[in-house]
Design an enzyme around this catalytic site. Structure first.
Site, mmCIF file in Angstrom:
data_model
loop_
_atom_site.group_PDB
_atom_site.id
_atom_site.type_symbol
_atom_site.label_atom_id
_atom_site.label_comp_id
_atom_site.label_asym_id
_atom_site.label_seq_id
_atom_site.Cartn_x
_atom_site.Cartn_y
_atom_site.Cartn_z
ATOM 1 N N ASN A 1 13.950 -21.923 -37.617
ATOM 2 C CA ASN A 1 13.736 -20.481 -37.792
ATOM 3 C C ASN A 1 14.983 -19.653 -37.510
ATOM 4 O OD1 ASN A 1 13.354 -21.422 -35.111
ATOM 5 N ND2 ASN A 1 12.432 -19.466 -34.541
ATOM 6 N N ASN B 1 6.930 -10.243 8.830
ATOM 7 C CA ASN B 1 8.258 -10.248 9.449
ATOM 8 C C ASN B 1 9.057 -11.491 9.135
ATOM 9 O OD1 ASN B 1 8.178 -7.723 11.061
ATOM 10 N ND2 ASN B 1 6.380 -8.740 11.912
ATOM 11 N N GLY C 1 5.869 -0.329 4.434
ATOM 12 C CA GLY C 1 6.181 -1.136 3.263
ATOM 13 C C GLY C 1 5.969 -2.614 3.474
ATOM 14 N N GLY D 1 6.425 -36.957 -45.380
ATOM 15 C CA GLY D 1 7.045 -37.194 -44.079
ATOM 16 C C GLY D 1 8.559 -37.288 -44.198
ATOM 17 N N ARG E 1 14.266 -11.088 10.435
ATOM 18 C CA ARG E 1 13.634 -12.404 10.551
ATOM 19 C C ARG E 1 13.274 -13.045 9.216
ATOM 20 N NH1 ARG E 1 8.779 -11.943 14.369
ATOM 21 N NH2 ARG E 1 9.050 -9.677 14.276
HETATM 22 C C1 UD1 Z 1 5.043 0.167 15.266
HETATM 23 C C2 UD1 Z 1 4.309 1.122 16.200
HETATM 24 C C3 UD1 Z 1 3.298 0.327 17.032
HETATM 25 C C4 UD1 Z 1 2.337 -0.427 16.138
HETATM 26 C C5 UD1 Z 1 3.111 -1.297 15.158
HETATM 27 C C6 UD1 Z 1 2.182 -1.908 14.162
HETATM 28 C C7 UD1 Z 1 5.949 2.823 16.720
HETATM 29 C C8 UD1 Z 1 6.897 3.353 17.722
HETATM 30 N N1 UD1 Z 1 5.271 1.737 17.059
HETATM 31 O O1 UD1 Z 1 5.706 -0.806 16.026
HETATM 32 O O2 UD1 Z 1 2.565 1.207 17.882
HETATM 33 O O3 UD1 Z 1 1.449 -1.218 16.903
HETATM 34 O O4 UD1 Z 1 4.084 -0.498 14.436
HETATM 35 O O5 UD1 Z 1 2.879 -2.847 13.397
HETATM 36 O O6 UD1 Z 1 5.807 3.401 15.654
HETATM 37 N N2 UD1 Z 1 10.925 1.640 10.233
HETATM 38 C C9 UD1 Z 1 11.753 2.540 9.611
HETATM 39 N N3 UD1 Z 1 12.745 3.122 10.323
HETATM 40 C C10 UD1 Z 1 12.925 2.866 11.644
HETATM 41 C C11 UD1 Z 1 12.072 1.939 12.269
HETATM 42 C C12 UD1 Z 1 11.071 1.355 11.544
HETATM 43 O O7 UD1 Z 1 11.613 2.805 8.419
HETATM 44 O O8 UD1 Z 1 13.846 3.446 12.211
HETATM 45 C C13 UD1 Z 1 9.857 1.015 9.439
HETATM 46 C C14 UD1 Z 1 9.949 -0.480 9.395
HETATM 47 O O9 UD1 Z 1 10.706 -0.895 8.274
HETATM 48 C C15 UD1 Z 1 8.493 -0.871 9.262
HETATM 49 C C16 UD1 Z 1 7.746 0.221 9.993
HETATM 50 O O10 UD1 Z 1 8.637 1.312 10.083
HETATM 51 O O11 UD1 Z 1 8.081 -0.862 7.903
HETATM 52 C C17 UD1 Z 1 7.305 -0.176 11.385
HETATM 53 O O12 UD1 Z 1 8.418 -0.593 12.125
HETATM 54 P P1 UD1 Z 1 8.351 -1.808 13.142
HETATM 55 O O13 UD1 Z 1 9.640 -1.940 13.825
HETATM 56 O O14 UD1 Z 1 7.768 -2.982 12.460
HETATM 57 O O15 UD1 Z 1 7.206 -1.273 14.124
HETATM 58 P P2 UD1 Z 1 7.185 -1.341 15.690
HETATM 59 O O16 UD1 Z 1 8.194 -0.383 16.256
HETATM 60 O O17 UD1 Z 1 7.271 -2.737 16.078
#
Ligand code: UD1
Ligand code: CA
Length: 477
Positions: free
Chosen positions: A409, A242, A119, A446, A26
């Site tokens: 310079n 996001n 991150g 000047g 996004r």
């Molecule tokens: C996750 C939590 C949810 C919480 C929310 C808060 C899980 C299953 N759910 O949701 O309970 O309320 O965060 O924001 O954990 N990432 C990876 N590898 C992956 C998937 C994600 O590195 O395979 C990283 C993403 O880059 C991000 C973070 O993990 O930095 C969280 O992933 P995101 O998809 O935003 O979280 P949700 O699954 O929506």
């Protein structure tokens, strides 16, 4: 601008894992999401710097989408206190947050408390994390939670009485569970050893077909390991990014927070909504800052300094009583190097002045409109008030440097220095061809092009002699 961790540590060494493998679709950008800037720093860098404040033993970053770029950007910990190892672990493909943590298992030591961060959640504060770590205490699973009026999309904290039983993801939740306002922030502190055992038991039998890290809560409950929720109320700390809209919203919220802190210290801001601090701004008493100013890197403003509207100031130390008039650009190089900029007490800069790396201005120096100063030292009371260039110059006390004058310079290959000794008067529209020394108290007429050193006290003129033809008739049709 986060407070340093002071609370005493409970229960062991901290190892941080930062999840940063997600795509960030996004953002609609080629740049990996976690490298987008908030207050001039990559989102992920904010999180790494917070890990540094926690005195973490090691920081493991899970990368996937844009892994090469992310790893290159973060390879050198630039946080001044960063004394930990950074490990990068690749997660390809990305099968969920539990799968992400599974990739880190080989590098996680058994004796640590693992703090899981994202991150793309840049403003989590070190003192909040220290409280979470204390809640974990090396034996419990501690979840950072918050109540949201609209919890749509988040994992819900399911309790039985007070006891946390599970986190249920929004997509898997029943209507009753969806009514729960308390959500999981995505941040937890958990002892490494049981974490590893629980990660080994995850499956992906859920509505998204993902390995959910959040399923470890069920396992902890089943194993009789206490699960504690540490609930906070400051939504900014757990705000995830996001989209560009969310990034801009968080930027404004963060800037407002910094502006309020400055005002609480006594700084007068014409409008806190029109200030951007992308780094560290340190202000003494009675500093005032007009609208639309941007501060980058490390900027220090002495007592009573006034900054006019629309100034951009990076890596500079501006001493007491100096006034920076509107539209000035002060662009210092790295703090603590010769490229940082110094502006002396009572100096007057601008409007429309440009100070470049290595400008060192003494007390009561005046730099006026459309004057550029680079890698030059100006001693007390020297003035260059209009339309001029000083590059690689050493300028003595009380020198007056005329409008339109420049130091030449650069010979096309090398830079050379111009020394203008004390009390020299350089007329308008002069070219000083370096290397050159203009002796103390001397005067340059000047329009002169000066290429040879001049003696102290001498008048030097180097230009075509004026010719006047009396009663000359212009051609006429
Ligand atoms: C996750 C939590 C949810 C919480 C929310 C808060 C899980 C299953 N759910 O949701 O309970 O309320 O965060 O924001 O954990 N990432 C990876 N590898 C992956 C998937 C994600 O590195 O395979 C990283 C993403 O880059 C991000 C973070 O993990 O930095 C969280 O992933 P995101 O998809 O935003 O979280 P949700 O699954 O929506
Ligand atoms: Ca997801």
């Amino acid at each position: 601008m986060v407070s340093k961790v002071e609370s005493s540590k409970v229960g062991g060494v901290v190892d941080v894992v930062i999840m940063a493998a997600g795509k960030g679709t996004r953002m609609k950008s080629k740049l990996p999401k976690v490298l987008h800037l908030l207050a001039g720093r990559a989102l992920l860098k904010h999180v790494v710097d917070t890990a540094a404040e926690l005195l973490a033993r090691q920081v493991t970053i899970i990368t996937g989408h844009g892994a090469m770029e992310v790893e290159a950007a973060l390879a050198i910990p630039t946080g001044s206190t960063a004394k930990f190892d950074i490990n990068f672990v690749r997660q390809e493909p990305q099968l969920g947050t539990g799968h992400a943590l599974q990739q880190a298992v080989p590098v996680l030591r058994d004796d640590g408390i693992v703090v899981v961060l994202s991150g793309d959640v840049p403003l989590i504060a070190a003192d909040t994390l220290q409280q979470l770590i204390n809640a974990c205490g090396g034996t419990q699973l501690a979840l950072l939670t918050i109540d949201f009026a609209d919890p749509t999309g988040y994992g819900r904290i399911v309790r039985q009485g007070e006891q946390v039983q599970a986190i249920v993801e929004h997509k898997d939740a029943s209507d009753a569970q969806r009514a729960i306002k308390e959500i999981y922030s995505g941040i937890m502190a958990v002892p490494a050893k049981p974490l590893k055992a629980w990660l080994a038991r995850l499956d992906n039998k859920n509505s998204q077909g993902e390995y959910y890290l959040t399923d470890i809560v069920k396992f902890a409950v089943a194993d009789g390991v206490p699960v504690v929720a540490h609930k906070i109320s400051d939504a900014l700390q757990v705000a995830g990014i996001n989209s560009p809209v969310q990034l801009a919203e968080l930027e404004r919220a963060f800037q407002m927070r910094q502006a309020v802190q400055l005002m609480e210290q006594g700084v007068r801001l014409a409008d806190p909504a029109r200030l951007d601090v992308r780094g560290q701004l340190v202000c003494a008493q009675d500093v005032s800052i007009d609208v639309n100013c941007v501060f980058e890197g490390t900027v220090t403003l002495g007592e009573g300094v006034k900054i006019g509207a629309n100034c951009v100031i990076a890596n500079a130390t501006i001493a007491a009583g100096a006034v920076i008039h509107p539209f000035s650009h002060i662009e210092g190089g790295k703090p603590g190097t010769k490229d940082a900029i110094e502006v002396g007490a009572g100096a007057l800069i601008g409007p429309f002045a440009r100070l470049r790396p290595g400008a060192k201005l003494g007390p009561e120096v005046h730099i006026g409109n459309f004057v550029e100063v680079k890698n030059s030292t100006l001693a007390r009371g020297a003035k260059a008030n209009h339309l001029a260039y000083l590059g690689d110059a050493t300028v003595g006390e009380r020198v007056n440097y005329g409008a339109g004058s420049i130091t030449a310079n650069y010979d096309g290959a090398f830079k050379h220095r111009t020394v203008i000794e004390a009390d020299v008067h350089i007329g308008s529209n002069c070219v000083l061809i370096a290397p050159l020394t203009v002796g103390a108290g001397g005067t340059v007429g000047g329009g002169s092009t000066i290429s040879k050193d001049t003696a102290p006290g001498a008048l030097s003129v180097a230009r075509g002699k004026q010719v006047s033809i009396a009663n000359w008739k212009r051609p006429a049709k």
